[in-house]
Design a protein around this motif. Structure first.
Motif, PDB file in Angstrom:
ATOM      1  N   PHE A 703       0.854  -1.418   0.052  1.00 38.67           N
ATOM      2  CA  PHE A 703      -0.038   0.067   0.144  1.00 38.67           C
ATOM      3  C   PHE A 703       0.799   1.260  -0.181  1.00 38.67           C
ATOM      4  N   MET A 704       1.995   1.253   0.618  1.00 30.15           N
ATOM      5  CA  MET A 704       2.970   2.428   0.751  1.00 30.15           C
ATOM      6  C   MET A 704       3.700   2.656  -0.499  1.00 30.15           C
ATOM      7  N   SER A 705       3.447   1.772  -1.413  1.00 30.43           N
ATOM      8  CA  SER A 705       4.165   2.071  -2.738  1.00 30.43           C
ATOM      9  C   SER A 705       3.403   3.308  -3.433  1.00 30.43           C
ATOM     10  N   ASP A 706       2.011   3.494  -3.210  1.00 29.00           N
ATOM     11  CA  ASP A 706       1.510   4.500  -3.762  1.00 29.00           C
ATOM     12  C   ASP A 706       1.571   5.806  -2.894  1.00 29.00           C
ATOM     13  N   ASP A 707       1.539   6.965  -3.539  1.00 26.91           N
ATOM     14  CA  ASP A 707       2.024   8.237  -2.836  1.00 26.91           C
ATOM     15  C   ASP A 707       0.954   8.690  -2.202  1.00 26.91           C
ATOM     16  N   PHE A 708      -0.229   8.394  -2.370  1.00 30.21           N
ATOM     17  CA  PHE A 708      -1.627   9.044  -1.592  1.00 30.21           C
ATOM     18  C   PHE A 708      -1.519   8.003  -0.301  1.00 30.21           C
ATOM     19  N   LEU A 709      -1.663   6.780  -0.643  1.00 34.56           N
ATOM     20  CA  LEU A 709      -1.809   5.849   0.591  1.00 34.56           C
ATOM     21  C   LEU A 709      -0.457   6.004   1.487  1.00 34.56           C
ATOM     22  N   TYR A 710       0.601   5.978   0.879  1.00 37.01           N
ATOM     23  CA  TYR A 710       1.811   6.515   1.919  1.00 37.01           C
ATOM     24  C   TYR A 710       1.634   7.339   2.799  1.00 37.01           C
ATOM     25  N   TYR A 711       1.067   8.572   2.257  1.00 41.05           N
ATOM     26  CA  TYR A 711       1.040   9.802   3.332  1.00 41.05           C
ATOM     27  C   TYR A 711      -0.271   9.633   4.249  1.00 41.05           C
ATOM     28  N   PHE A 712      -1.377   8.824   3.864  1.00 40.15           N
ATOM     29  CA  PHE A 712      -2.383   8.543   4.636  1.00 40.15           C
ATOM     30  C   PHE A 712      -1.886   7.754   5.890  1.00 40.15           C
ATOM     31  N   ILE A 713      -1.021   6.480   5.599  1.00 43.99           N
ATOM     32  CA  ILE A 713      -0.693   5.457   6.721  1.00 43.99           C
ATOM     33  C   ILE A 713       0.558   6.426   7.364  1.00 43.99           C
ATOM     34  N   VAL A 714       1.391   7.395   6.982  1.00 45.48           N
ATOM     35  CA  VAL A 714       2.395   7.803   7.855  1.00 45.48           C
ATOM     36  C   VAL A 714       1.612   8.881   8.605  1.00 45.48           C
ATOM     37  N   ARG A 715       0.842   9.750   8.199  1.00 46.33           N
ATOM     38  CA  ARG A 715       0.096  10.637   8.814  1.00 46.33           C
ATOM     39  C   ARG A 715      -0.900   9.919   9.941  1.00 46.33           C
ATOM     40  N   PHE A 716      -1.283   8.855   9.913  1.00 49.56           N
ATOM     41  CA  PHE A 716      -2.222   8.203  10.627  1.00 49.56           C
ATOM     42  C   PHE A 716      -1.263   7.770  11.999  1.00 49.56           C
ATOM     43  N   VAL A 717       0.092   7.206  11.674  1.00 55.38           N
ATOM     44  CA  VAL A 717       1.015   7.169  12.802  1.00 55.38           C
ATOM     45  C   VAL A 717       1.330   8.314  13.525  1.00 55.38           C
ATOM     46  N   LEU A 718       1.559   9.565  12.751  1.00 56.73           N
ATOM     47  CA  LEU A 718       2.014  10.709  13.389  1.00 56.73           C
ATOM     48  C   LEU A 718       0.896  11.163  14.163  1.00 56.73           C
ATOM     49  N   CYS A 719      -0.634  11.131  13.731  1.00 56.17           N
ATOM     50  CA  CYS A 719      -1.551  11.528  14.481  1.00 56.17           C
ATOM     51  C   CYS A 719      -1.677  10.775  15.549  1.00 56.17           C
ATOM     52  N   GLY A 720      -1.514   9.462  15.700  1.00 57.56           N
ATOM     53  CA  GLY A 720      -1.448   8.462  16.950  1.00 57.56           C
ATOM     54  C   GLY A 720      -0.365   8.966  17.906  1.00 57.56           C
ATOM     55  N   ILE A 721       0.633   9.799  17.520  1.00 57.92           N
ATOM     56  CA  ILE A 721       1.940   9.972  18.445  1.00 57.92           C
ATOM     57  C   ILE A 721       1.482  11.353  18.984  1.00 57.92           C
ATOM     58  N   PHE A 722       1.007  12.177  18.172  1.00 58.41           N
ATOM     59  CA  PHE A 722       0.659  13.543  18.690  1.00 58.41           C
ATOM     60  C   PHE A 722      -0.355  13.366  19.664  1.00 58.41           C
ATOM     61  N   LEU A 723      -1.355  12.828  19.609  1.00 56.52           N
ATOM     62  CA  LEU A 723      -2.732  12.819  20.447  1.00 56.52           C
ATOM     63  C   LEU A 723      -2.188  12.051  21.575  1.00 56.52           C
ATOM     64  N   ARG A 724      -1.280  10.777  21.633  1.00 51.65           N
ATOM     65  CA  ARG A 724      -0.973  10.036  22.751  1.00 51.65           C
ATOM     66  C   ARG A 724      -0.220  10.961  23.626  1.00 51.65           C
ATOM     67  N   TYR A 725       0.704  11.878  23.207  1.00 48.19           N
ATOM     68  CA  TYR A 725       1.616  12.563  24.041  1.00 48.19           C
ATOM     69  C   TYR A 725       1.298  14.044  24.128  1.00 48.19           C
ATOM     70  N   HIS A 726       0.305  14.403  23.700  1.00 46.55           N
ATOM     71  CA  HIS A 726      -0.295  15.673  24.045  1.00 46.55           C
ATOM     72  C   HIS A 726      -0.960  15.920  25.358  1.00 46.55           C
ATOM     73  N   SER A 727      -0.864  16.898  26.031  1.00 46.52           N
ATOM     74  CA  SER A 727      -1.417  17.126  27.403  1.00 46.52           C
ATOM     75  C   SER A 727      -2.765  17.055  27.308  1.00 46.52           C
ATOM     76  N   SER A 728      -3.633  17.707  26.305  1.00 47.64           N
ATOM     77  CA  SER A 728      -5.143  17.417  26.245  1.00 47.64           C
ATOM     78  C   SER A 728      -5.752  16.226  26.274  1.00 47.64           C
ATOM     79  N   PHE A 729      -4.897  15.049  25.946  1.00 46.16           N
ATOM     80  CA  PHE A 729      -5.476  13.801  25.838  1.00 46.16           C
ATOM     81  C   PHE A 729      -4.945  13.080  27.256  1.00 46.16           C
TER      82      PHE A 729
END
Length: 734
Positions: A703-729
């Protein structure tokens, strides 16, 4: 003496007139023959007659010449009238034919192969090209009131139709170059003020035409992120609606006021999330993927998938929208497109040149618009050079059409690829954008996209919708899902559907009822054993660290977290009572999608019951991923009805999502650019780790060989990191 005699002989009449006359007569009778006397008299008479005849002939010639000139003038006038009449008739024929073809676009099926609709578009563009050139060449004749009396708003209407053609073709192909061409024509109409005289006509129907033009222009500017244009057009449209209401007191005045409110609210909601510079202007945000994306070193033996079809569904009842385009759909739409090849400044320079011309000169008036149908050769060469560079960097991308008109451009694409349906590798995936469809309509579109998905390609389904869940789960796969429109109204039309060509796939991000936010990209194995080379994949997110541990033998990447959402319960989402239990017949359940998992399927579920899809079985051993949104958010997060979903915002532009949860409203452009670079570094690091990790399932890498899906997967992981370590959450109790 002699002198006296001579004097008497030379002047006889003076001495004795009677005697002299008798003597002269006698001498004439005796010395001159009678014939001579007769001839001399006749000669004198003839000479006088000749003089009279000559004078008469001259007068006759003058009269005849004048008459001939008058006749010739009349003949010339008649010929001109006949010629002008033929020109008018030909113009009317082209106009009627173009209008008939344009109306026929509404009857084209919104789904299906391009072989069904492309020939009709080609014919329509061909007729409008002839019509535009014809009215430009014979503008002076057509503007004459004795011939046709062509008005400026009629020329503007033709240009508006051409702009709509480009826009509709963008909807069908998702090629942003055609969206830009629509903008160029709409901008030309605005700059030349073709509809300026409509207010003087005092015609309600013409006022509606003008307001519809403004509404279409606003949509194009929104999709191209031209915020300055949007603000100006909204202000002008507000004045038009006010004038329309005062002058005509129409029954649809409230509807136009509602349109204006939707445009204003949509624009304000989009602008609300963008930080402000020191000079009080918004920071510049890139909403689409850049044309150049660094190549990724994916192993050659891995299955490489391309996103070919995508369906974007918006069914939040209260989310801000405009023209049946919600904020979430608007962001996801742009996330599935690349920036156009054609640079916007070229259009601006053309307009500046146009403004230097004489507004009263018809020839100059049409120079710019004709240049849009026939781009200069130099500009074509520059675009072709850009395309060649893009093709060298990305061999999968097609050659962009830049011929004299869109019909020829389409023919070039067809000739270059004898079987376009099989061989054309489009820049962007083909997409359908559906606002509140019924379940039957949704299944029709999914079936069509599934049928069109070819080998080594994937289908993306994105749902931004209210969820449904039942207290007592009876059958597996039917415990809940996402709602569709129970009324079954037809909300998909040629003007309301955004259909575009896309290539890509998606993954799953989710949250749980316990309020914890964690994500994993894991591989689930179907009930039957799967070989190690299998590409069956299911990506889910889990609520706590224990649930994110591997429970199978397949490779996985796990991201765990112990953070919790404030005031979150620990109950099971499937057992939670919904406020208004929806009828199951109008809910799309995970089991409803199992037949479509026979081909690579990528799901993005943005709903409060997204976790209903986390246990979707992979029966057919095909790549299957699902990105699920969190089911709850802290109270500090703004309501999705006002700014759209935070999850979709992270998939679209992670930095905007971070600014939203951190309440960052002021940020200098330089700092913004630095943050963008840091986010890009983080995305690349996450992508490299996923690709190089031997424990990550091969289908995820495919799936990550496609440009669009690559960024969806990567940003999904990045979203999880931000939300997990953000003080509001963080859990307030911890």
């Amino acid at each position: 003496m002699s002198s006296n005699v001579n004097q008497v002989q030379s002047e006889p009449s003076l001495q004795n007139p009677k005697d002299g006359y008798s003597k002269i007569q006698s001498n004439l009778n005796t010395t001159v023959p009678s014939a001579l006397v007769s001839n001399e008299g006749s000669s004198v008479t003839q000479n006088m007659s000749d003089v009279n005849a000559s004078s008469a002939n001259s007068a006759t010639a003058v009269v005849a010449a004048a008459a001939a000139a008058a006749v010739a003038s009349e003949l010339t006038t008649d010929e001109d009238s006949i010629r002008n009449q033929k020109l008018v008739e030909e113009f009317q024929y082209l106009l009627e034919k173009s209008q008939s073809l344009f109306s026929g676009l509404r009857d084209l099926p919104p789904t299906g192969s391009h072989r069904q609709w492309r020939p009709y578009f080609e014919k329509t563009f061909e007729v409008y090209t002839k019509l535009w050139k014809f009215q430009q060449t014979h503008r002076s004749v057509l503007e004459n009131k004795n011939n046709y009396g062509l008005k400026r708003w009629e020329v503007g209407e033709i240009a508006s139709k051409i702009g709509q053609l480009y826009y509709h073709y963008y909807l069908r192909t998702s090629e942003t170059n055609y969206l830009h061409e629509a903008y160029v024509f709409y901008e030309a109409i605005h700059e030349r003020q073709y509809f300026k005289d409509i207010l003087e006509v005092r015609n309600a129907a013409l006022m509606v035409k003008k307001m519809r033009y403004y509404a279409r222009f606003v949509i194009v500017c929104l999709l191209l992120n031209r915020d300055d244009n949007v603000r100006q057009l909204i202000s002008e449209l507000e004045g038009l609606i006010e004038e329309y209401t005062k002058s005509f007191k129409p029954p649809d005045a409230k509807e136009w006021q509602r349109v204006l409110e939707e445009i204003s609210n949509f624009s304000e909601a989009e602008k609300k999330l963008i930080p402000i510079n020191l000079d009080r202007t918004p920071d510049k945000v890139m909403h689409r993927l850049p044309s150049n994306i660094p190549e990724r070193s994916i192993e050659s033996n891995l299955p490489k998938l391309k996103l070919q079809e995508a369906i974007l569904v918006g069914n939040y009842q209260k989310q801000i929208k405009f023209s049946e385009l919600t904020l979430d759909m608007y962001r996801m739409l742009q996330s599935l497109e690349r920036e156009p090849f054609i640079a916007h400044p070229s259009a601006t320079s053309n307009i500046s040149k146009l403004n230097n011309t004489n507004d009263n000169t018809n020839t100059n008036t049409d120079i710019k618009e004709d240049q849009q149908l026939q781009q200069p050769q130099q500009q074509q060469q520059q675009q072709q050079q850009q395309q060649q560079q893009q093709q060298q960097q990305q061999p999968q991308q097609p050659q962009q059409a830049t011929s004299t008109n869109i019909a020829k451009a389409m023919n070039m694409s067809t000739n270059a690829n004898p079987s376009p349906e099989k061989t054309i590798k489009r820049m962007n995936p083909h997409k359908y954008l559906l606002y509140r469809p019924s379940l039957s309509q949704l299944l029709v579109y999914i079936s069509t996209a599934f049928k069109d998905t070819t080998e080594n390609s994937a289908l993306l389904l994105y749902f931004s919708a209210d969820g449904c869940a039942y207290a007592d789960q009876i059958n597996s796969g039917y415990g809940g899902g996402v709602l569709t429109n129970p009324k079954g109204k037809q909300t998909i039309s040629t003007e309301r559907t955004i259909a575009a060509s896309i290539h890509g796939t998606a993954g799953i991000l989710g949250g749980n009822t316990g309020g914890t936010i964690a994500g994993n990209i894991a591989s689930s194995v179907p009930s039957n054993p799967v070989p190690t080379t299998a590409t069956a994949t299911n990506s889910t997110t889990s609520a706590n660290s224990s649930s994110t541990s591997n429970n199978n033998n397949s490779a996985s990447l796990t991201i765990t977290s112990n953070t919790t959402v404030p005031n979150a319960g620990t109950g099971n989402t499937q057992s939670a009572e919904p406020s208004v239990p929806p009828p199951s017949t109008h809910c799309l359940h995970p089991a409803d999608l199992i037949p479509f998992s026979r081909k690579p399927l990528f799901l993005i579920i943005d709903s409060e019951h997204s976790t209903q899809f986390k246990n979707m079985p992979n029966i057919f051993n095909q790549p299957l991923m699902c990105l699920m949104s969190p089911v709850e958010y802290p109270s500090s997060v703004q309501d999705k009805t006002e700014i759209g979903s935070l999850f979709t915002l992270f998939l679209h532009t992670p930095l905007l999502g971070f600014c939203s949860i951190s309440d960052i409203g002021n940020l200098d452009q330089q700092k913004w650019d630095e943050c963008i670079k840091k986010i890009a570094i983080m995305e690349k690091t996450i992508g490299d780790l996923l690709i190089k990790d031997p424990n990550v399932n091969l289908s995820v890498k495919g799936f990550m060989s496609d440009d669009f899906l690559y960024y969806f997967i990567v940003r999904f992981v990045l979203c999880g990191i931000f939300l997990r370590y953000h003080s509001s959450f963080k859990d307030e109790k911890v």
